[in-house]
Design a protein around this motif. Sequence first.
Motif, PDB file in Angstrom:
ATOM      1  N   VAL A   1       0.977  -1.071  -0.103  1.00 17.26           N
ATOM      2  CA  VAL A   1      -0.121   0.082  -0.089  1.00 17.26           C
ATOM      3  C   VAL A   1       0.763   1.387   0.043  1.00 17.26           C
ATOM      4  CG1 VAL A   1      -1.610   1.424   1.243  1.00 17.26           C
ATOM      5  CG2 VAL A   1      -1.995  -0.975   1.122  1.00 17.26           C
ATOM      6  N   LEU A   2       2.011   1.294   0.610  1.00 15.36           N
ATOM      7  CA  LEU A   2       2.800   2.386   0.507  1.00 15.36           C
ATOM      8  C   LEU A   2       3.417   2.613  -0.615  1.00 15.36           C
ATOM      9  CD1 LEU A   2       4.374   4.440   2.694  1.00 15.36           C
ATOM     10  CD2 LEU A   2       6.194   2.600   3.106  1.00 15.36           C
ATOM     11  N   ARG A   3       3.760   1.628  -1.252  1.00 16.94           N
ATOM     12  CA  ARG A   3       4.376   1.883  -2.516  1.00 16.94           C
ATOM     13  C   ARG A   3       3.284   2.494  -3.692  1.00 16.94           C
ATOM     14  NH1 ARG A   3       7.410  -2.779  -6.517  1.00 16.94           N
ATOM     15  NH2 ARG A   3       8.045  -1.283  -7.953  1.00 16.94           N
ATOM     16  N   SER A   4       2.075   1.905  -3.572  1.00 15.41           N
ATOM     17  CA  SER A   4       1.017   2.635  -4.273  1.00 15.41           C
ATOM     18  C   SER A   4       0.762   3.998  -3.793  1.00 15.41           C
ATOM     19  CB  SER A   4      -0.400   1.774  -4.000  1.00 15.41           C
ATOM     20  OG  SER A   4      -0.230   0.306  -4.408  1.00 15.41           O
ATOM     21  N   PHE A   5       0.768   4.142  -2.439  1.00 13.26           N
ATOM     22  CA  PHE A   5       0.661   5.473  -2.148  1.00 13.26           C
ATOM     23  C   PHE A   5       1.685   6.491  -2.556  1.00 13.26           C
ATOM     24  CE2 PHE A   5       1.598   8.850   1.296  1.00 13.26           C
ATOM     25  CZ  PHE A   5       0.492   9.304   1.496  1.00 13.26           C
TER      26      PHE A   5
ATOM     27  N   ASN B   1      -7.726  11.359   0.883  1.00 12.81           N
ATOM     28  CA  ASN B   1      -8.346  10.242   0.786  1.00 12.81           C
ATOM     29  C   ASN B   1      -7.323   8.829   1.130  1.00 12.81           C
ATOM     30  OD1 ASN B   1     -10.606   7.845  -0.261  1.00 12.81           O
ATOM     31  ND2 ASN B   1      -8.689   7.510  -1.389  1.00 12.81           N
ATOM     32  N   ASP B   2      -5.966   9.006   0.586  1.00 10.78           N
ATOM     33  CA  ASP B   2      -5.242   8.018   0.526  1.00 10.78           C
ATOM     34  C   ASP B   2      -4.482   7.917   2.143  1.00 10.78           C
ATOM     35  OD1 ASP B   2      -5.923   7.611  -2.116  1.00 10.78           O
ATOM     36  OD2 ASP B   2      -4.180   8.683  -2.779  1.00 10.78           O
ATOM     37  N   LEU B   3      -4.074   8.861   2.614  1.00  7.66           N
ATOM     38  CA  LEU B   3      -3.392   8.928   3.952  1.00  7.66           C
ATOM     39  C   LEU B   3      -4.153   8.215   5.052  1.00  7.66           C
ATOM     40  CD1 LEU B   3      -0.752   9.553   5.403  1.00  7.66           C
ATOM     41  CD2 LEU B   3      -1.583  11.873   6.201  1.00  7.66           C
TER      42      LEU B   3
ATOM     43  N   LEU C   1      -4.001  14.482   7.594  1.00 10.98           N
ATOM     44  CA  LEU C   1      -3.678  14.254   8.736  1.00 10.98           C
ATOM     45  C   LEU C   1      -4.724  14.185   9.717  1.00 10.98           C
ATOM     46  CD1 LEU C   1      -0.707  13.350  10.375  1.00 10.98           C
ATOM     47  CD2 LEU C   1      -0.875  15.871  11.002  1.00 10.98           C
ATOM     48  N   VAL C   2      -5.561  15.106   9.914  1.00  8.11           N
ATOM     49  CA  VAL C   2      -6.743  14.896  10.804  1.00  8.11           C
ATOM     50  C   VAL C   2      -7.501  14.011  10.483  1.00  8.11           C
ATOM     51  CG1 VAL C   2      -8.542  16.392  11.649  1.00  8.11           C
ATOM     52  CG2 VAL C   2      -6.519  17.562  11.457  1.00  8.11           C
TER      53      VAL C   2
END
Length: 379
Positions: free
Chosen positions: A98-102, A133-135, A171-172
């Motif tokens: 998921v991190l790589r996609s992000f 959306n992604d974070l 972030l929130v």
Amino acid sequence: MIAGRDDLVTTATLALRRARGGLHGKSFIAVGLRGVGKTVVLNKVQELAEDDKYHVIFVEAHDDASLPKLLIPQLRTALLRMSSSAAARELAHRGLRVLRSFAKSLNVKVGDIEVGLDFGEEIGLADSGDITNDLPELLQVVGQAAKARGTALAIMIDELQYLSATELSALVMAVHRVSQRGLPIVVLGAGLPQLLAKMGDSKSYAERLFDFPRVEALSDADATTAITEPARRQGVLFTEGAVNEIIRVTKGYPYFLQEWGFVSWNIARGDQITQDDVERARPEAIRRLDESFFRMRLERMTPTERKYIAAMASLGPGPHLSGDIAKAYGAKVSTVAPLRSSLIAKGMIWSPAYGSTDFTVPLFDDFIRREFPSRQAFD
């Protein structure tokens, strides 16, 4: 512990313990001027968290790097560590995908590191290219891995005021997501006073997720402890007169207390530091503060920005009305408004109330008057 800041350290460590147990631990974002010890608090919490085997991410925001670029390398490291546990391995590997996609969706490259190593990508998760959306989706997966590992993740972000409005909102939202799901992630931060307004604008529910303690100058009692205790442990005594004089000239700001106490200690003869020693330390203490704390901020300003802050300093201790600063500058408020906005963005000044302006650095007006004794240099 840290004189006058023990309550913040305690709050942070309790939040981490609650998060590890699957309970909601309200995060905090400390706000205050420069030199009041916000970063020192975060460093202490990091030290305690690492000693207790938490995974800790510590980043300092700045205007040359996006939030994803700051977080991705350290999230990768945390996930790799979590993957060493058989219980968390599958979820940690998923987190790496998921991190790589992000990273790919946001066009973030971090040196030559392949974020996901050989784990591929996770299609359809945290890869929309919209950080709001992604974070939250990314941190949810990371939180699941941390929960399986039986640990908690502390994300500490200093200088939060440099994040964009979109990044703060993301972030929130991410903190909200992991909190709702009882996942062991705590976000702790620090920033300048203008951060309060930015956080409020980002999401209306930010105040339900974070406390925003004001970190200010130390009380006389705490300042006395900060000065005398480190010396006492070394067999050195500050007299009452010496302590009172240091507090008077530094107004209780921790960084200045540290510098003035250090120079006074070096000047003193023997194991007792007197008020006379503190007074003799003045030229060297001021020189050290000018070189290490004040001038580096002045050098980030353009000539016209320097003229603006010189006009502001000429009015004495703030805050000051924008109209008064513009008059001292020699222009209309509308003319200097872009300068004011630029200096706020750089973290040099802030607005305590509508139409007013003050420095984010304590005693900065004194430094500017020393640096520019005559404003004719700007004319």
